[in-house]
Design an enzyme around this catalytic site. Sequence first.
Site, PDB file in Angstrom:
ATOM      1  N   ARG A   1      10.692  -1.123   0.478  1.00 24.29           N
ATOM      2  CA  ARG A   1      11.735  -0.601   1.746  1.00 24.29           C
ATOM      3  C   ARG A   1      11.882  -1.523   2.480  1.00 24.29           C
ATOM      4  O   ARG A   1      12.137  -2.966   2.097  1.00 24.29           O
ATOM      5  CB  ARG A   1      10.569   0.003   2.737  1.00 24.29           C
ATOM      6  CG  ARG A   1       9.671   1.238   2.249  1.00 24.29           C
ATOM      7  CD  ARG A   1       8.851   1.746   3.115  1.00 24.29           C
ATOM      8  NE  ARG A   1       8.011   2.884   2.684  1.00 24.29           N
ATOM      9  CZ  ARG A   1       6.815   2.916   1.935  1.00 24.29           C
ATOM     10  NH1 ARG A   1       6.209   1.652   1.597  1.00 24.29           N
ATOM     11  NH2 ARG A   1       5.783   3.839   1.663  1.00 24.29           N
TER      12      ARG A   1
ATOM     13  N   HIS B   1       3.400   4.264  -3.320  1.00 26.28           N
ATOM     14  CA  HIS B   1       3.510   5.843  -3.032  1.00 26.28           C
ATOM     15  C   HIS B   1       2.116   5.489  -3.632  1.00 26.28           C
ATOM     16  O   HIS B   1       1.433   6.152  -5.193  1.00 26.28           O
ATOM     17  CB  HIS B   1       3.859   6.898  -3.701  1.00 26.28           C
ATOM     18  CG  HIS B   1       5.420   6.889  -3.285  1.00 26.28           C
ATOM     19  ND1 HIS B   1       6.835   7.428  -3.846  1.00 26.28           N
ATOM     20  CD2 HIS B   1       5.782   6.259  -2.300  1.00 26.28           C
ATOM     21  CE1 HIS B   1       7.313   7.087  -2.076  1.00 26.28           C
ATOM     22  NE2 HIS B   1       6.978   6.573  -1.522  1.00 26.28           N
TER      23      HIS B   1
ATOM     24  N   TYR C   1      -8.246  -0.201  -5.071  1.00 24.31           N
ATOM     25  CA  TYR C   1      -8.640  -0.667  -6.375  1.00 24.31           C
ATOM     26  C   TYR C   1      -7.591  -0.717  -7.592  1.00 24.31           C
ATOM     27  O   TYR C   1      -7.411  -1.333  -8.585  1.00 24.31           O
ATOM     28  CB  TYR C   1     -10.106   0.162  -6.952  1.00 24.31           C
ATOM     29  CG  TYR C   1     -10.413  -0.017  -8.476  1.00 24.31           C
ATOM     30  CD1 TYR C   1     -11.435  -1.199  -8.681  1.00 24.31           C
ATOM     31  CD2 TYR C   1      -9.887   0.945  -9.200  1.00 24.31           C
ATOM     32  CE1 TYR C   1     -11.563  -0.968 -10.480  1.00 24.31           C
ATOM     33  CE2 TYR C   1     -10.300   0.685 -10.959  1.00 24.31           C
ATOM     34  CZ  TYR C   1     -11.403  -0.322 -11.213  1.00 24.31           C
ATOM     35  OH  TYR C   1     -11.064  -0.773 -12.662  1.00 24.31           O
TER      36      TYR C   1
END
Length: 409
Positions: free
Chosen positions: A243, A359, A369
């Site tokens: 972003r 995402h 993790y």
Amino acid sequence: MLTTLQIKSAKPAERAFKLADTGGLFLLVQPNGSKLWRYKFRLNGVEGLQALGAFPEVSLADARHVHAESRKLVAKGIHPVQARREERESRVQAELHRVKGSFGAVCADWNAATGADLRPATVLQRNREIEKDLTPRFKDRPISKFTRLELTAALKEVEARAPEVARNLRNYLWGIFEYAIDSGLIGDNPVPPVRVLRKRSQENHPALSPDLLGEFLRKLDAIDTIHEQTRIAMLLVVLTACRKAEVTGGKWSEIDLKEAEWEIPADRMKAGRAHWVPLSRQCVTLLQELRALVPEGSVYLFPNRLDPDRPMADRSLNALMERLGFSGDGTPHGMRATFSTHFNAIGASIDVIEHCLAHVPGNRVRAAYNRHAYQAERRDLLQSWADHVDRLRTGLSPRNPTSRKLRPA
């Protein structure tokens, strides 16, 4: 009628007693020696008592003056005690408005009260938007003098230029006026409902097609009137699929050029989860060039030119795309969609694509993790993307096509 000499000569007794003046005014002499002015009256058949102060702080002349004013109120059917209370409250309110009642003052207090729980980048963005579109127009206006109609007009004016900023401003204004209500400055919130603004488009971050991306990159190569740091920031947005704010707010402490990786901490990520970015050879080259351009000791990759303690201005890259003629075709954020579309079209692993875009699963433990999951695959994918971007730029630049080509490190 009383005289000052009588008042001074009055000695306390075992019980309180009254010295009458006229028209219901009397002096109450207490056993402890205090002498208190009182006004006894009847209003609508009900007896009332008003305290007018203590002698000698309130002299006989002063007491008679206040008494005369109160008698006038009673004659008009107005309760003098209530009238004085309302007068005091009015003075307090007037002082509150004088000191704290301007839009600028309320905005500053609201900002201080609410900013501590927000991400620094969020606070910087809202301050920047408020200072650009609200402060110049409303700073010195009394908070009680706003109307819904004028706020609607102001938001519509911004919406014509920047719809997303207008939506942000409406939210800020709502919070500012709610804070003013809680502070006792106003009774109602004049901010218009969100329906006065156009609904957010589902495609509010348009993405460049491959052809347009190549054209954009070539124009970016050709223009020589922008700062090199801005050019590098835009290229990193393209190459990393991060972003815009993650790139422009980047810090050198997050970068490991030797290992060719970038660890973006959770507090700078939209989802609040840390993100690992493998750096292509082209990215490493850009960051090495950037290191030579940025002042030694700078915390940020792209320090603000006016204030080095802040990162690059939020709209710098959007303004660059607008300047190059692509404002209706794409945005910096839309580069992520261009990346995703390209690899989905050629059948790349959806899981790898989604991890490159940060995402990741909503479960925080699982997300932490999986932060480095598909490490090798993500590195390969982003290197493949950087090579593809190079091919889009090759051979068609109006100026020396190799002068700004991203060379492997």
